[in-house]
Design a protein around this motif. Sequence first.
Motif, mmCIF file in Angstrom:
data_model
loop_
_atom_site.group_PDB
_atom_site.id
_atom_site.type_symbol
_atom_site.label_atom_id
_atom_site.label_comp_id
_atom_site.label_asym_id
_atom_site.label_seq_id
_atom_site.Cartn_x
_atom_site.Cartn_y
_atom_site.Cartn_z
ATOM 1 N N SER A 132 2.466 9.423 -5.718
ATOM 2 C CA SER A 132 3.166 10.665 -5.401
ATOM 3 C C SER A 132 4.244 10.963 -6.445
ATOM 4 N N ASP A 133 5.022 9.952 -6.813
ATOM 5 C CA ASP A 133 6.063 10.126 -7.826
ATOM 6 C C ASP A 133 5.447 10.532 -9.161
ATOM 7 N N GLY A 134 4.310 9.932 -9.509
ATOM 8 C CA GLY A 134 3.638 10.275 -10.758
ATOM 9 C C GLY A 134 3.190 11.723 -10.783
ATOM 10 N N LEU A 135 2.654 12.192 -9.671
ATOM 11 C CA LEU A 135 2.233 13.592 -9.590
ATOM 12 C C LEU A 135 3.429 14.530 -9.716
ATOM 13 N N TYR A 136 4.539 14.162 -9.097
ATOM 14 C CA TYR A 136 5.749 14.966 -9.194
ATOM 15 C C TYR A 136 6.273 14.975 -10.638
ATOM 16 N N MET A 137 6.298 13.797 -11.274
ATOM 17 C CA MET A 137 6.792 13.717 -12.653
ATOM 18 C C MET A 137 5.920 14.534 -13.601
ATOM 19 N N GLU A 138 4.603 14.520 -13.370
ATOM 20 C CA GLU A 138 3.705 15.332 -14.196
ATOM 21 C C GLU A 138 4.023 16.808 -14.016
ATOM 22 N N ALA A 139 4.202 17.240 -12.779
ATOM 23 C CA ALA A 139 4.522 18.644 -12.514
ATOM 24 C C ALA A 139 5.872 19.014 -13.141
ATOM 25 N N ALA A 140 6.845 18.121 -13.060
ATOM 26 C CA ALA A 140 8.164 18.392 -13.645
ATOM 27 C C ALA A 140 8.073 18.474 -15.169
ATOM 28 N N PHE A 141 7.274 17.591 -15.771
ATOM 29 C CA PHE A 141 7.081 17.620 -17.224
ATOM 30 C C PHE A 141 6.444 18.945 -17.641
ATOM 31 N N LEU A 142 5.367 19.326 -16.957
ATOM 32 C CA LEU A 142 4.682 20.575 -17.293
ATOM 33 C C LEU A 142 5.612 21.775 -17.140
ATOM 34 N N GLU A 180 0.831 -1.196 0.000
ATOM 35 C CA GLU A 180 0.000 0.000 0.000
ATOM 36 C C GLU A 180 0.872 1.256 0.000
ATOM 37 N N MET A 181 1.934 1.220 0.805
ATOM 38 C CA MET A 181 2.861 2.344 0.850
ATOM 39 C C MET A 181 3.532 2.540 -0.507
ATOM 40 N N PHE A 182 3.936 1.438 -1.151
ATOM 41 C CA PHE A 182 4.550 1.540 -2.475
ATOM 42 C C PHE A 182 3.574 2.139 -3.488
ATOM 43 N N CYS A 183 2.314 1.766 -3.427
ATOM 44 C CA CYS A 183 1.308 2.316 -4.338
ATOM 45 C C CYS A 183 1.141 3.813 -4.121
ATOM 46 N N LEU A 184 1.105 4.219 -2.869
ATOM 47 C CA LEU A 184 1.003 5.646 -2.564
ATOM 48 C C LEU A 184 2.245 6.396 -3.048
ATOM 49 N N ARG A 185 3.402 5.782 -2.871
ATOM 50 C CA ARG A 185 4.655 6.400 -3.327
ATOM 51 C C ARG A 185 4.662 6.532 -4.852
ATOM 52 N N ASP A 186 4.188 5.494 -5.542
ATOM 53 C CA ASP A 186 4.098 5.554 -7.005
ATOM 54 C C ASP A 186 3.179 6.691 -7.449
#
Length: 102
Positions: free
Chosen positions: A62-72, A54-60
């Motif tokens: 969170s990482d996805g949201l960060y990567m989207e923000a970095a891409f934008l 569950e923690m890994f899923c939440l981390r994934d």
Amino acid sequence: MNSILGALYRGQLNPDETIVPSDPEYRPLNRQIAAIRDQLKNRLSEQDFCKLEEMFCLRDKSDGLYMEAAFLHGFKLGAAMQIEVMIDREEFVRDAASGLSL
């Protein structure tokens, strides 16, 4: 030949699904992660391992949201750089008749 805009409109442009890092450390790193995950699955109780997953899923997520923000951010920065170049392009174009920059 499909245009990028056409592919985007049709939902065919999904770089997040097709990007595979070319860094030589990428695949070995993922193999290490999988090996440690398997070790923990064998050592932890089912309940503890589920919590870890569950923690890994939440981390994934969170990482996805960060990567989207970095891409934008990167895309906007690149576009802003192109605008700046186009605004200042006159200093590089010379009037053939006068030899002066336009």
